[in-house]
Design an enzyme around this catalytic site. Structure first.
Site, PDB file in Angstrom:
ATOM      1  N   ASP A  89       0.845  -1.203   0.000  1.00 42.37           N
ATOM      2  CA  ASP A  89       0.000   0.000   0.000  1.00 42.37           C
ATOM      3  C   ASP A  89       0.878   1.250   0.000  1.00 42.37           C
ATOM      4  O   ASP A  89       0.841   2.037   0.921  1.00 42.37           O
ATOM      5  CB  ASP A  89      -0.943  -0.001   1.212  1.00 42.37           C
ATOM      6  CG  ASP A  89      -0.206  -0.019   2.545  1.00 42.37           C
ATOM      7  OD1 ASP A  89       0.974  -0.434   2.581  1.00 42.37           O
ATOM      8  OD2 ASP A  89      -0.790   0.404   3.563  1.00 42.37           O
ATOM      9  N   ASP A 131       6.833   1.238   1.947  1.00 36.81           N
ATOM     10  CA  ASP A 131       6.489   0.265   0.896  1.00 36.81           C
ATOM     11  C   ASP A 131       7.302   0.530  -0.370  1.00 36.81           C
ATOM     12  O   ASP A 131       7.704  -0.404  -1.072  1.00 36.81           O
ATOM     13  CB  ASP A 131       5.007   0.346   0.525  1.00 36.81           C
ATOM     14  CG  ASP A 131       4.068   0.134   1.687  1.00 36.81           C
ATOM     15  OD1 ASP A 131       3.521  -0.959   1.814  1.00 36.81           O
ATOM     16  OD2 ASP A 131       3.876   1.092   2.456  1.00 36.81           O
ATOM     17  N   ASN A 174      -2.570   2.614   3.663  1.00 35.51           N
ATOM     18  CA  ASN A 174      -1.916   3.897   3.909  1.00 35.51           C
ATOM     19  C   ASN A 174      -2.680   5.046   3.263  1.00 35.51           C
ATOM     20  O   ASN A 174      -2.731   6.151   3.799  1.00 35.51           O
ATOM     21  CB  ASN A 174      -0.481   3.881   3.380  1.00 35.51           C
ATOM     22  CG  ASN A 174       0.486   3.222   4.326  1.00 35.51           C
ATOM     23  OD1 ASN A 174       0.295   3.231   5.536  1.00 35.51           O
ATOM     24  ND2 ASN A 174       1.540   2.632   3.773  1.00 35.51           N
ATOM     25  N   THR A 227       2.890  -6.033   2.939  1.00 40.79           N
ATOM     26  CA  THR A 227       3.376  -4.896   3.717  1.00 40.79           C
ATOM     27  C   THR A 227       2.291  -3.853   3.946  1.00 40.79           C
ATOM     28  O   THR A 227       2.590  -2.718   4.317  1.00 40.79           O
ATOM     29  CB  THR A 227       4.594  -4.241   3.028  1.00 40.79           C
ATOM     30  OG1 THR A 227       4.210  -3.744   1.738  1.00 40.79           O
ATOM     31  CG2 THR A 227       5.731  -5.245   2.875  1.00 40.79           C
ATOM     32  N   PHE A 237      -0.662  -0.406  12.733  1.00 38.79           N
ATOM     33  CA  PHE A 237      -1.548   0.123  11.698  1.00 38.79           C
ATOM     34  C   PHE A 237      -2.065  -0.943  10.736  1.00 38.79           C
ATOM     35  O   PHE A 237      -3.279  -1.031  10.489  1.00 38.79           O
ATOM     36  CB  PHE A 237      -0.824   1.226  10.906  1.00 38.79           C
ATOM     37  CG  PHE A 237      -1.648   1.773   9.776  1.00 38.79           C
ATOM     38  CD1 PHE A 237      -2.665   2.694  10.005  1.00 38.79           C
ATOM     39  CD2 PHE A 237      -1.417   1.359   8.469  1.00 38.79           C
ATOM     40  CE1 PHE A 237      -3.434   3.185   8.969  1.00 38.79           C
ATOM     41  CE2 PHE A 237      -2.178   1.853   7.420  1.00 38.79           C
ATOM     42  CZ  PHE A 237      -3.196   2.767   7.670  1.00 38.79           C
ATOM     43  N   ASN A 238      -1.183  -1.747  10.130  1.00 44.58           N
ATOM     44  CA  ASN A 238      -1.630  -2.695   9.109  1.00 44.58           C
ATOM     45  C   ASN A 238      -2.661  -3.680   9.645  1.00 44.58           C
ATOM     46  O   ASN A 238      -3.621  -4.033   8.946  1.00 44.58           O
ATOM     47  CB  ASN A 238      -0.438  -3.472   8.537  1.00 44.58           C
ATOM     48  CG  ASN A 238       0.425  -2.628   7.636  1.00 44.58           C
ATOM     49  OD1 ASN A 238      -0.003  -1.607   7.118  1.00 44.58           O
ATOM     50  ND2 ASN A 238       1.671  -3.052   7.457  1.00 44.58           N
ATOM     51  N   HIS A 272       9.867   0.254   8.216  1.00 48.82           N
ATOM     52  CA  HIS A 272       9.136  -0.966   8.561  1.00 48.82           C
ATOM     53  C   HIS A 272       9.149  -2.036   7.469  1.00 48.82           C
ATOM     54  O   HIS A 272       9.644  -3.156   7.658  1.00 48.82           O
ATOM     55  CB  HIS A 272       7.665  -0.625   8.860  1.00 48.82           C
ATOM     56  CG  HIS A 272       7.458   0.399   9.900  1.00 48.82           C
ATOM     57  ND1 HIS A 272       7.670   0.168  11.249  1.00 48.82           N
ATOM     58  CD2 HIS A 272       7.027   1.690   9.814  1.00 48.82           C
ATOM     59  CE1 HIS A 272       7.379   1.250  11.931  1.00 48.82           C
ATOM     60  NE2 HIS A 272       6.979   2.191  11.091  1.00 48.82           N
ATOM     61  N   ASP A 273       8.551  -1.721   6.335  1.00 46.30           N
ATOM     62  CA  ASP A 273       8.189  -2.754   5.361  1.00 46.30           C
ATOM     63  C   ASP A 273       9.371  -3.498   4.741  1.00 46.30           C
ATOM     64  O   ASP A 273       9.284  -4.712   4.520  1.00 46.30           O
ATOM     65  CB  ASP A 273       7.315  -2.149   4.265  1.00 46.30           C
ATOM     66  CG  ASP A 273       5.982  -1.649   4.800  1.00 46.30           C
ATOM     67  OD1 ASP A 273       5.538  -2.144   5.848  1.00 46.30           O
ATOM     68  OD2 ASP A 273       5.380  -0.761   4.162  1.00 46.30           O
TER      69      ASP A 273
END
Length: 301
Positions: free
Chosen positions: A10, A15, A39, A118, A157-158, A230-231
């Site tokens: 996203d 990402d 996102n 992700t 969040f995800n 993060h991703d």
């Protein structure tokens, strides 16, 4: 042999770097990119996938997926990723197109493969419901946490965007690796990392601009001095499992708690009596991780 991968994402600043890492690493055979609303809206994240692929010359199918969670309204992260979902750089012409097929069908056409997710898990859950589990070698996802969250006190969040989808994934029986905030918060994009990226030509400067915007929002919202990448950590686990240390554990998804909806309940000490259903990331070789990221961008530059 390279690992066949479908990257469900996203984009999203982190990402975008995950796409570059997957496409620029010889250990991965990136077969398709699928997009999911999280996102930002589906239209925006799909355009962002096209933007980063156009900038890097990445020629793989890009397919639109689900535009909302399995249940409830969509929540986007405009406070972190901006109005476009990938604010910061000035992108050039968008040359990468989108295939007509739905993301779920594109996933199936490129199986057997590892699904790297992700974003919210809506596409992945929908795939599993429609096509079953037989062709999915593994699901490696960025999401959740062994501790606190970043959207609510206990929800990352995800997972928070679509906890029902996360429940489908973690109870599917497919091998799942969860790379959560407890590890990704170790992957801080310091000014030194940004400087390494910006030396890599136009693509590296795009990465630097992405991370500079990302740093500003993370500083404002969370007080971080450097933003966590993060991703790409989930992608790194596929490239070289030794980069991301994991343990076997049971992970439950909270779907109804008043204050804890979207929390990942990670039973690290086997207190619940449930068999493990995931590999859970607990450590990261930070220096080697950033070496791998920089090298992937260099390969595409």
């Amino acid at each position: 042999m390279p690992t066949p991968v479908v990257l469900d994402c996203d984009p999203g600043h982190d990402d975008a770097i995950a796409i570059l890492l997957a496409a620029g690493s010889p250990e991965i055979d990136l077969r398709a990119i699928t997009t999911v609303a999280a996102n930002q809206t589906l239209d925006k994240v799909t355009l962002n996938a096209r933007r980063i692929c156009s900038a890097a010359g990445i020629a793989v199918p890009i397919a639109r997926g689900c535009d909302r969670p399995l249940a409830g309204p969509l929540r986007v992260a405009e406070d972190i990723h901006g109005g476009t979902g990938m604010d910061g750089p000035a992108f050039g012409a968008v040359t990468a197109g989108v295939v007509e097929q739905h993301a779920i069908d594109v996933m199936h056409a490129h199986m057997p493969a590892t699904l790297v997710a992700t974003g919210a898990l809506t596409n992945v859950a929908t795939y599993l419901r429609r096509y079953g589990t037989a062709a999915v070698r593994e699901i490696v996802l960025m999401g959740g946490s062994t501790g606190r969250g970043n959207t609510t006190p206990y929800a990352e969040f995800n997972i928070h965007v679509d906890p029902e989808a996360a429940h489908v994934v973690f109870t599917s029986g497919v091998p799942v690796t969860m790379v959560g905030l407890n590890v990704t918060h170790q992957a801080l994009v310091t000014p030194e990392v940004v400087a390494r990226l910006t030396t890599l030509g136009p693509l590296g400067r795009i990465c630097g601009d992405l991370m500079t915007f990302f740093a500003a929002t993370y500083r404002e919202v969370f007080g971080f001095e450097a933003p966590p990448l993060h991703d790409p950590v989930a992608v790194a686990r596929v490239i070289d499992p030794s980069l991301v240390a994991c343990v076997e554990a049971f992970v439950g998804i909270e779907t109804s708690g008043t204050y804890t909806r979207g929390a990942t309940v990670v039973d690290l000490h086997a207190r619940l009596g449930e068999p493990p259903n995931a590999r859970v990331a607990v450590g990261l070789d930070v220096e080697r991780f950033f070496d791998v990221v920089v090298e992937a961008v260099r390969n595409l530059s």
